[in-house]
Design a protein around this motif. Sequence first.
Motif, PDB file in Angstrom:
ATOM      1  N   PRO A 123       4.520  -7.347 -13.505  1.00 36.46           N
ATOM      2  CA  PRO A 123       4.114  -7.146 -12.101  1.00 36.46           C
ATOM      3  C   PRO A 123       3.833  -5.687 -11.787  1.00 36.46           C
ATOM      4  O   PRO A 123       4.502  -4.783 -12.303  1.00 36.46           O
ATOM      5  CB  PRO A 123       5.321  -7.666 -11.315  1.00 36.46           C
ATOM      6  CG  PRO A 123       6.476  -7.574 -12.256  1.00 36.46           C
ATOM      7  CD  PRO A 123       5.916  -7.809 -13.623  1.00 36.46           C
ATOM      8  N   THR A 124       2.831  -5.463 -10.947  1.00 34.88           N
ATOM      9  CA  THR A 124       2.441  -4.091 -10.582  1.00 34.88           C
ATOM     10  C   THR A 124       2.388  -3.879  -9.072  1.00 34.88           C
ATOM     11  O   THR A 124       2.057  -2.782  -8.619  1.00 34.88           O
ATOM     12  CB  THR A 124       1.049  -3.768 -11.166  1.00 34.88           C
ATOM     13  OG1 THR A 124       0.097  -4.743 -10.695  1.00 34.88           O
ATOM     14  CG2 THR A 124       1.080  -3.798 -12.691  1.00 34.88           C
ATOM     15  N   ARG A 125       2.718  -4.934  -8.298  1.00 34.74           N
ATOM     16  CA  ARG A 125       2.678  -4.784  -6.847  1.00 34.74           C
ATOM     17  C   ARG A 125       3.432  -5.937  -6.199  1.00 34.74           C
ATOM     18  O   ARG A 125       3.818  -6.899  -6.871  1.00 34.74           O
ATOM     19  CB  ARG A 125       1.233  -4.771  -6.356  1.00 34.74           C
ATOM     20  CG  ARG A 125       0.470  -6.072  -6.621  1.00 34.74           C
ATOM     21  CD  ARG A 125      -0.967  -5.974  -6.164  1.00 34.74           C
ATOM     22  NE  ARG A 125      -1.662  -7.262  -6.244  1.00 34.74           N
ATOM     23  CZ  ARG A 125      -2.911  -7.465  -5.856  1.00 34.74           C
ATOM     24  NH1 ARG A 125      -3.626  -6.441  -5.390  1.00 34.74           N
ATOM     25  NH2 ARG A 125      -3.464  -8.659  -5.939  1.00 34.74           N
ATOM     26  N   GLN A 143      -1.475 -10.793  -0.166  1.00 36.16           N
ATOM     27  CA  GLN A 143      -1.948 -12.134   0.170  1.00 36.16           C
ATOM     28  C   GLN A 143      -2.076 -12.349   1.671  1.00 36.16           C
ATOM     29  O   GLN A 143      -2.940 -13.099   2.120  1.00 36.16           O
ATOM     30  CB  GLN A 143      -1.004 -13.173  -0.423  1.00 36.16           C
ATOM     31  CG  GLN A 143      -1.067 -13.260  -1.943  1.00 36.16           C
ATOM     32  CD  GLN A 143      -0.020 -14.199  -2.533  1.00 36.16           C
ATOM     33  OE1 GLN A 143       0.950 -14.556  -1.881  1.00 36.16           O
ATOM     34  NE2 GLN A 143      -0.207 -14.583  -3.790  1.00 36.16           N
ATOM     35  N   VAL A 144      -1.238 -11.693   2.459  1.00 39.57           N
ATOM     36  CA  VAL A 144      -1.304 -11.849   3.930  1.00 39.57           C
ATOM     37  C   VAL A 144      -2.166 -10.770   4.569  1.00 39.57           C
ATOM     38  O   VAL A 144      -2.333 -10.750   5.790  1.00 39.57           O
ATOM     39  CB  VAL A 144       0.106 -11.839   4.558  1.00 39.57           C
ATOM     40  CG1 VAL A 144       0.935 -12.992   4.018  1.00 39.57           C
ATOM     41  CG2 VAL A 144       0.815 -10.504   4.314  1.00 39.57           C
ATOM     42  N   GLY A 145      -2.731  -9.856   3.754  1.00 42.70           N
ATOM     43  CA  GLY A 145      -3.676  -8.867   4.273  1.00 42.70           C
ATOM     44  C   GLY A 145      -3.054  -7.604   4.818  1.00 42.70           C
ATOM     45  O   GLY A 145      -3.750  -6.782   5.413  1.00 42.70           O
ATOM     46  N   ILE A 146      -1.731  -7.414   4.617  1.00 47.54           N
ATOM     47  CA  ILE A 146      -1.111  -6.170   5.110  1.00 47.54           C
ATOM     48  C   ILE A 146      -1.558  -4.981   4.276  1.00 47.54           C
ATOM     49  O   ILE A 146      -1.777  -3.892   4.787  1.00 47.54           O
ATOM     50  CB  ILE A 146       0.445  -6.321   5.076  1.00 47.54           C
ATOM     51  CG1 ILE A 146       0.877  -7.426   6.046  1.00 47.54           C
ATOM     52  CG2 ILE A 146       1.108  -5.001   5.418  1.00 47.54           C
ATOM     53  CD1 ILE A 146       2.368  -7.678   6.038  1.00 47.54           C
ATOM     54  N   LEU A 147      -1.714  -5.208   2.961  1.00 48.70           N
ATOM     55  CA  LEU A 147      -2.226  -4.180   2.059  1.00 48.70           C
ATOM     56  C   LEU A 147      -3.508  -4.672   1.407  1.00 48.70           C
ATOM     57  O   LEU A 147      -3.700  -5.878   1.216  1.00 48.70           O
ATOM     58  CB  LEU A 147      -1.187  -3.852   0.985  1.00 48.70           C
ATOM     59  CG  LEU A 147       0.134  -3.245   1.486  1.00 48.70           C
ATOM     60  CD1 LEU A 147       1.112  -3.095   0.323  1.00 48.70           C
ATOM     61  CD2 LEU A 147      -0.098  -1.904   2.153  1.00 48.70           C
TER      62      LEU A 147
END
Length: 212
Positions: free
Chosen positions: A199-201, A207-211
Amino acid sequence: MASTTAALRDAEGSPLLGKVQYWFACLFAVGWTGLVCAGLGVQFISWDYPCPLCMVQRMFMLLAALGAGVIVRKGMTGNISGRDYMMGWGLSLVACIGGGFTAWRQTMLHILPGDKGYGDPVLGLHMYVWAWILFMASVVAIGVVMALAHLTADREIPTSGAYWILGRTALWFVGLIIAVNLVAVFFEEGFNWFLPDDPTRYEFFYQVGILD
C-alpha cells in the motif's frame, strides 16, 4: 515431604502470590495493546503504510490481549475458575503462535541478501522481526504462567481498589485500540475487498474524493 507440602500450602494461601496471574493478565493485555498502539504511531507519524501481513500480526496481537482480557474481566467479578484461566491463556497462546508464524512468514519474504525489508527498521530490526521475537517470548511466558498456576491463580479476586481500577483501565485500553485499528484499516483499504500487497496511500480518502 511433609515440610514441602506445608510450604506449598502456605504459598497457595498467600493473598499476594495468588493474585499474580490476575496482575500478569492485566500487564499482558496492556503490553500487547501498547505494541499495536506503537505500530499505529509509526503508521501515522512516519507515514509507513502497513501491509496485509502487518495487519494480520496486529490482529493476532489484539487477540492475545483479548485472551488475557478474559481473565481480567472474570477476575473483576470477584470469582474466577480454573476453566476461565485456561480459556484465557489458551486463546492468548493460539494468538501468539499464529502471530509468530505470520511474523516469521514476513521475515522469510525479506531474508535474501540485499533485500532491505518492508518499512524502516526500529532499533536495528524491522517491526515484523520484533513481532516474531515478542510472540515467541510470550509463548514461553504463558507456559511458565500455566506451569505455576497452582501457586499464582486464586479463585477469588478483590472487586475494589487497585484490582478493579487496573482491570477496567486495561479493558478500556484494549477496546479503544481495537476501534482505532479498525478505522485505520478501513481508511487504508477503503471500499476494496483486499488490502494491496504494497500500500502507498489511504484508499478511502481517494475513493470519496477528499484527495486526488
